[in-house]
Design a protein around this motif. Structure first.
Motif, mmCIF file in Angstrom:
data_model
loop_
_atom_site.group_PDB
_atom_site.id
_atom_site.type_symbol
_atom_site.label_atom_id
_atom_site.label_comp_id
_atom_site.label_asym_id
_atom_site.label_seq_id
_atom_site.Cartn_x
_atom_site.Cartn_y
_atom_site.Cartn_z
ATOM 1 N N CYS A 607 0.832 -1.207 0.000
ATOM 2 C CA CYS A 607 0.000 0.000 0.000
ATOM 3 C C CYS A 607 0.865 1.255 0.000
ATOM 4 N N MET A 608 2.019 1.206 0.658
ATOM 5 C CA MET A 608 2.925 2.358 0.630
ATOM 6 C C MET A 608 3.301 2.685 -0.812
ATOM 7 N N VAL A 609 3.474 1.657 -1.622
ATOM 8 C CA VAL A 609 3.814 1.841 -3.034
ATOM 9 C C VAL A 609 2.604 2.369 -3.792
ATOM 10 N N ARG A 610 1.438 1.787 -3.538
ATOM 11 C CA ARG A 610 0.234 2.214 -4.252
ATOM 12 C C ARG A 610 -0.085 3.681 -3.995
ATOM 13 N N GLN A 611 0.072 4.123 -2.765
ATOM 14 C CA GLN A 611 -0.240 5.521 -2.459
ATOM 15 C C GLN A 611 0.700 6.473 -3.195
ATOM 16 N N VAL A 612 1.984 6.141 -3.227
ATOM 17 C CA VAL A 612 2.930 6.989 -3.952
ATOM 18 C C VAL A 612 2.605 6.971 -5.444
ATOM 19 N N PHE A 613 2.260 5.799 -5.968
ATOM 20 C CA PHE A 613 1.896 5.688 -7.385
ATOM 21 C C PHE A 613 0.709 6.595 -7.703
ATOM 22 N N ARG A 614 -0.321 6.554 -6.885
ATOM 23 C CA ARG A 614 -1.523 7.349 -7.129
ATOM 24 C C ARG A 614 -1.203 8.842 -7.122
ATOM 25 N N TYR A 615 -0.380 9.240 -6.186
ATOM 26 C CA TYR A 615 -0.025 10.656 -6.094
ATOM 27 C C TYR A 615 0.867 11.073 -7.256
ATOM 28 N N ALA A 616 1.847 10.237 -7.595
ATOM 29 C CA ALA A 616 2.814 10.589 -8.623
ATOM 30 C C ALA A 616 2.178 10.690 -9.999
ATOM 31 N N PHE A 617 1.235 9.784 -10.302
ATOM 32 C CA PHE A 617 0.693 9.730 -11.650
ATOM 33 C C PHE A 617 -0.732 10.267 -11.758
ATOM 34 N N GLY A 618 -1.294 10.703 -10.638
ATOM 35 C CA GLY A 618 -2.568 11.401 -10.694
ATOM 36 C C GLY A 618 -3.768 10.539 -11.013
ATOM 37 N N HIS A 619 -3.706 9.251 -10.732
ATOM 38 C CA HIS A 619 -4.863 8.396 -10.955
ATOM 39 C C HIS A 619 -4.729 7.121 -10.138
ATOM 40 N N LEU A 620 -5.868 6.498 -9.846
ATOM 41 C CA LEU A 620 -5.854 5.185 -9.214
ATOM 42 C C LEU A 620 -5.250 4.171 -10.174
ATOM 43 N N GLU A 621 -4.565 3.200 -9.628
ATOM 44 C CA GLU A 621 -3.995 2.168 -10.478
ATOM 45 C C GLU A 621 -5.103 1.332 -11.125
ATOM 46 N N THR A 622 -4.846 0.886 -12.343
ATOM 47 C CA THR A 622 -5.767 0.007 -13.045
ATOM 48 C C THR A 622 -5.107 -1.361 -13.182
ATOM 49 N N SER A 623 -5.830 -2.302 -13.781
ATOM 50 C CA SER A 623 -5.263 -3.640 -13.948
ATOM 51 C C SER A 623 -3.992 -3.597 -14.792
ATOM 52 N N SER A 624 -3.920 -2.666 -15.737
ATOM 53 C CA SER A 624 -2.735 -2.570 -16.589
ATOM 54 C C SER A 624 -1.529 -2.009 -15.832
ATOM 55 N N ASP A 625 -1.759 -1.454 -14.643
ATOM 56 C CA ASP A 625 -0.665 -0.907 -13.830
ATOM 57 C C ASP A 625 -0.135 -1.907 -12.809
ATOM 58 N N GLU A 626 -0.811 -3.044 -12.667
ATOM 59 C CA GLU A 626 -0.463 -3.955 -11.584
ATOM 60 C C GLU A 626 0.963 -4.478 -11.689
ATOM 61 N N GLU A 627 1.429 -4.764 -12.897
ATOM 62 C CA GLU A 627 2.797 -5.255 -13.031
ATOM 63 C C GLU A 627 3.793 -4.193 -12.583
ATOM 64 N N THR A 628 3.516 -2.931 -12.931
ATOM 65 C CA THR A 628 4.375 -1.835 -12.469
ATOM 66 C C THR A 628 4.364 -1.743 -10.950
ATOM 67 N N ILE A 629 3.171 -1.882 -10.348
ATOM 68 C CA ILE A 629 3.060 -1.847 -8.886
ATOM 69 C C ILE A 629 3.901 -2.958 -8.265
ATOM 70 N N HIS A 630 3.806 -4.162 -8.810
ATOM 71 C CA HIS A 630 4.558 -5.294 -8.257
ATOM 72 C C HIS A 630 6.065 -5.072 -8.404
ATOM 73 N N GLN A 631 6.482 -4.513 -9.519
ATOM 74 C CA GLN A 631 7.910 -4.247 -9.713
ATOM 75 C C GLN A 631 8.407 -3.181 -8.740
ATOM 76 N N LEU A 632 7.605 -2.144 -8.555
ATOM 77 C CA LEU A 632 7.991 -1.096 -7.609
ATOM 78 C C LEU A 632 8.034 -1.639 -6.186
ATOM 79 N N PHE A 633 7.085 -2.516 -5.869
ATOM 80 C CA PHE A 633 7.101 -3.121 -4.539
ATOM 81 C C PHE A 633 8.368 -3.940 -4.331
ATOM 82 N N ALA A 634 8.790 -4.678 -5.358
ATOM 83 C CA ALA A 634 10.018 -5.468 -5.247
ATOM 84 C C ALA A 634 11.214 -4.563 -5.020
#
Length: 688
Positions: A607-634
Motif C-alpha cells: 500500500c505504501m507503493v500504491r499511495q505513492v503511485f496514485r499521487y505521482a501519476f494522478g490516478h488510481l492504479e488500473t489492472s494494466s498498472d499492476e505489473e508496475t506496482i509489483h515491480q515497484l514493490f520489489a
C-alpha cells in the motif's frame, strides 16, 4: 445473451429443442455460463466491494475485473477462481464455504446456503474441479490474447495549488502564495491531484486571471528586481532585447522552448503595449500576464501538437514529481542536450533533485495529503474536557509526524518504521501530553520507556486527534483511516437513510463508547462494513480524543440544571481488544502491537507503493498498472524499504513514460527489478 437472441442465431428448425438445451448445458459446453449466470450472482452479492485491488480482501487471490470489463475478461476471471477450488473435495472449496459463511468469512453470508444462487456457484465449482490444469491454462491463454487489458488514459494534468505557488515562486521570485486565495481543492481517491477530477470551474478561471494580473504587476513594480529581462533594451520597443526576453521567459514559463507561432503572438502583444505606454517593462508585463494564463503554463501539456518536446516533458515530469515545481536551469539544460533520453542521465538528474532541499518540501506535500494533516489542523475539541488543546498544539502534532517522516526518508531508514518507531520528536507540550520527560529543546528525539503502548504514527497525536470527535474517540474513523490510508482498501459509504446516532450514556446505564457501538453490528445494514473498521479502532481506545493515554473512559453525565459543577463523572473500564479482519493473527490491544502487525503485512507494505503511485501519476492504479506496482514493490522491499529507492524506481518505471511512447524514439529505459523473476508474490504473506 437471452434465449430469444440465441434462437435467432440458430437454424429455425431446431430452435425449440435448442432453447431448452441451453438451460441444460453444463459450464463446460456453455461459454456464456460464467459471464451471464454466475457473475451477476457474485455482483449482486457485492463480492466486488472487498475482492478488488482497493478492497478489504485485496490480499486474497480473488480480484474482480474492473467495471465495464468485456465478456472475455469476465470469463478469464471465472477461470482464475480455480485456485480456490478443492479438486479432491469440491464441496470443501473456499469458493463455496467462504461466501456461504460455512467457515468464518469477513464479509459474512454473501450467498445463502441452499439457494438457487448457491446451485449456480456449485455448477461452476464442479466444472473447475473436473477440468484439467492443461485445459484451463490453454483457455486462459486464448482469452488473455483476445481480452487484453484496458490501458489507463493519461489525462492532461493541471498544476495543483502547491505546484502553482512553487512555480510562480521559482519563475518570478514571488512567494506570496497566491493559490491560498483560489477555490479549495477537493480530496478525491485520497489526494488533491487526481487528473480526472481537476476541473476548471469559472471561479478558478477567474482566480487564475486575477492572480496573473497581480503577479505580472508585482514582477516589475520596483523595476526588474528578479532579473527576468536578460538584456538591456535600447528603446521601449527594442526588438533584439524583446526577442531575448520572450524566448528566455517563455522557456521557463512553458517548461520548453516556444514554438514560432507562439513567439510571434507574444512578440506582437509586447510591441503593442510597449508602443502605447512608451515603456519596455509594460510590454514585458503584458507578456508575463498572458503567459501565466496560458494552458501551457497552467497544465502539463506533454508532447505538444508537434511532438517535439519529449526531452522537456521528461524534465517536467521529473521536477514536478521530485520537487513539486518547475524544472530548474540545470534540468532544462540537460533536456536541451538530450541527456535525459538515457537511463544514466535520468538517474543522475533524479539523484541531484533528491539532494536539493526542495525535494523535502515536495515530499512534505505528499505526506500532508496522504496522512490528512488538514484534519488535525482544522479540528476542534471541547474546551472543558481538553483545555490543553489549541491550534498551536495541533500544529505541533503535525510537526512531530513530519520530523519522523523526514528522519525515515532522508536518513535512509526502513520506512515501515513509521508504524513501529519507539521514539518521537517531541515539543514540551507534546511530552507533557504523552507523560514523558520534557526534552531540552523543541522537537528533539525522545525514546519511549520499555513497555510503552505508544509507537509510531498510530501512537502519535496527529493521527489519534484527527480521527476523533470534539468530545469522544471514534473507533470507526480510526479504523477507516487504517483501512484506506495504510492498507489501500476502500470502505463503502453507509447506506442512505441509515441512522448513525448512537445511544447516549446515562447515569442509570453508563456505557463505554465500545458498548454503545454494538448497535453497528446488531444492524445488518451496518454490520458488514463496521466489522471491518470498528474492531481496529477498539484496539486504540486507550488513547482519548487528543491522543492522551487513559486507563479508563470517563463518562460525563450532565446536570439537569446545566451547571458544570453539578455534572457527574463515571469511570468505566476499557476493553481495548482489537483485530484487523483480513490479516491472520492480527489481535492487538495498543498502537505498538498494531504497528508491528501492519509493518509486517505485505498488504500494508505494498500500500505504501500504491499511495505513492496514485499521487505521482494522478490516478488510481488500473489492472494494466499492476505489473508496475509489483515491480515497484520489489524495488522497495529489496532496498530494505528505503523511500528514496522507491522514488528512483518510479522514475525508472515504464509508467513514468506513459503517453510519450510515440515521440520518444531513442529514449532508453532502466527496467525495475521484476518481482516475478524472483518468484516472490508480494501478497503471499497475506494469503497464508
Amino acid at each position: 445473451m437471452s434465449r430469444f437472441l440465441w434462437c435467432k442465431l440458430l437454424p429455425l428448425t431446431g430452435w425449440i429443442c435448442i432453447v431448452s438445451a441451453v438451460w441444460a448445458q453444463s459450464p463446460a459446453t456453455d461459454p456464456s455460463f460464467f459471464p451471464t449466470k454466475l457473475y451477476p450472482v457474485l455482483e449482486a452479492a457485492h463480492c466486488r466491494l472487498c475482492h478488488a485491488t482497493d478492497g478489504v480482501a485485496s490480499g486474497t487471490r480473488i480480484h474482480f475485473p474492473e467495471k465495464g470489463a468485456n465478456q472475455d475478461q469476465i470469463q478469464l476471471f471465472g477461470l482464475s477462481l480455480a485456485v480456490v477450488v478443492n479438486r479432491s473435495s469440491p464441496s470443501e472449496s473456499l469458493l463455496l464455504v467462504k461466501p456461504t459463511n460455512r467457515i468464518k468469512h469477513t464479509g459474512g453470508v454473501r450467498i445463502k446456503p441452499g439457494s438457487d444462487e448457491e446451485k449456480i456457484l456449485n455448477q461452476w465449482i464442479q466444472y473447475l474441479a473436473s477440468t484439467s490444469d492443461e485445459s484451463l491454462a490453454a483457455e486462459r491463454h486464448r482469452l488473455g490474447e483476445s481480452a487484453g487489458t484496458a490501458k489507463q488514459e493519461h489525462l492532461v494534468r493541471r498544476l495543483t495549488h502547491s505546484q502553482y505557488d512553487n512555480t510562480v515562486g521559482d519563475l518570478l521570485g514571488d512567494y506570496s502564495r497566491p493559490a491560498l486565495h483560489f477555490p479549495p481543492e477537493d480530496y478525491v481517491d485520497g489526494f488533491k491531484n487526481q487528473a480526472q477530477y481537476q476541473g476548471m470551474t469559472p471561479l478558478l478561471v477567474e482566480a487564475y486571471s486575477t492572480s496573473a494580473e497581480k503577479l505580472a504587476l508585482n514582477a516589475f513594480r520596483a523595476g526588474d528586481i528578479n532579473h527576468l529581462i536578460p538584456c538591456k533594451a535600447s528603446s521601449a520597443t527594442g526588438v533584439k532585447c524583446r526577442d531575448q526576453f520572450i524566448r528566455s521567459f517563455g522557456l521557463r514559463a512553458f517548461r520548453r522552448p516556444l514554438r514560432e507561432v507562439e513567439f510571434r503572438r507574444y512578440a506582437a502583444a509586447f510591441s503593442v503595449q510597449a508602443t502605447l505606454s512608451g515603456k519596455f517593462m509594460e510590454g514585458a508585463r503584458t507578456v508575463v500576464e498572458a503567459m501565466l494564463q496560458s494552458p501551457n503554463f497552467l497544465f502539463h501539456l506533454e508532447a505538444g501538437p508537434d511532438g517535439q518536446s519529449v526531452d522537456y516533458d521528461i524534465a517536467s515530469r521529473l521536477s514536478y514529481l521530485l520537487q513539486d515545481t518547475m524544472p530548474d536551469k540545470t534540468l532544462l539544460d540537460a533536456a536541451a542536450k538530450g541527456e535525459l533520453r538515457t537511463a544514466a542521465g535520468r538517474d543522475a538528474a533524479t539523484r541531484r533533485l533528491l539532494d536539493d532541499p526542495r525535494a523535502h518540501q515536495a515530499l512534505d506535500e505528499y505526506f500532508d495529503e496522504w496522512l490528512r494533516f488538514d484534519r488535525v489542523l482544522n479540528s476542534s475539541k471541547e474546551g472543558r474536557r481538553f483545555p490543553e488543546f489549541s491550534l498551536e498544539m495541533a500544529a505541533s502534532m503535525v510537526e512531530e509526524t513530519r520530523r519522523l517522516l523526514d528522519h525515515l526518508v532522508w536518513d535512509d531508514r526502513n520506512f515501515m518504521e513509521l508504524l513501529t518507531a519507539d521514539y518521537a520528536y517531541l515539543s514540551s507540550d507534546l511530552a507533557t501530553l504523552y507523560r514523558l520527560p520534557v526534552p531540552a529543546g523543541q522537537f528533539e528525539l525522545v525514546h519511549f520507556p520499555a513497555g510503552t503502548p505508544r509507537a509510531g504514527l498510530l501512537g502519535e497525536a496527529s493521527f489519534l486527534a484527527a480521527n476523533a470527535g470534539p468530545t469522544e474517540t471514534s473507533p470507526t474513523a480510526r479504523g477507516i483511516f487504517i483501512r484506506e490510508q495504510l492498507l489501500c482498501q476502500h470502505v463503502p459509504p453507509p447506506p442512505p437513510n441509515v441512522d448513525t446516532n448512537l445511544p447516549e450514556a446515562t447515569e442509570d446505564k453508563p456505557l463505554t463508547r465500545r458498548q454503545r457501538m454494538s448497535a453497528h453490528v446488531e444492524n445488518p445494514l451496518c454490520a458488514s462494513c463496521h466489522r471491518l473498521m470498528d474492531p481496529i479502532g477498539f484496539g486504540l481506545e486507550s488513547f482519548d480524543a487528543i491522543g492522551r493515554f487513559r486507563e479508563h473512559e470517563t463518562i460525563l453525565i450532565e446536570s439537569p440544571t446545566g451547571k458544570s459543577k453539578d455534572e457527574k463523572k463515571i469511570n468505566l473500564d476499557l476493553d481495548t481488544r482489537g483485530e484487523v479482519a483480513g490479516i491472520p493473527d492480527s489481535a492487538f490491544s495498543d498502537s505498538s502491537h498494531l504497528g508491528d502487525i501492519l509493518a509486517q503485512s505485505a498488504v500494508c507494505q505494498e500500500c505504501m507503493v500504491r499511495q505513492v503511485f496514485r499521487y505521482a501519476f494522478g490516478h488510481l492504479e488500473t489492472s494494466s498498472d499492476e505489473e508496475t506496482i509489483h515491480q515497484l514493490f520489489a524495488t522497495f522491499r529489496d532496498s530494505g524499504f528505503h523511500f528514496k529507492d522507491l522514488l528512483i524506481g518510479l522514475v525508472r518505471s515504464p509508467e513514468f513514460f506513459a503517453g510519450l511512447e510515440d515521440n520518444q524514439k531513442g529514449v532508453t529505459r532502466t527496467p525495475a527489478p521484476s518481482v516475478r523473476s524472483k518468484n516472490v508474490d508480494p501478497n503471499a504473506a497475506a494469503r497464508r
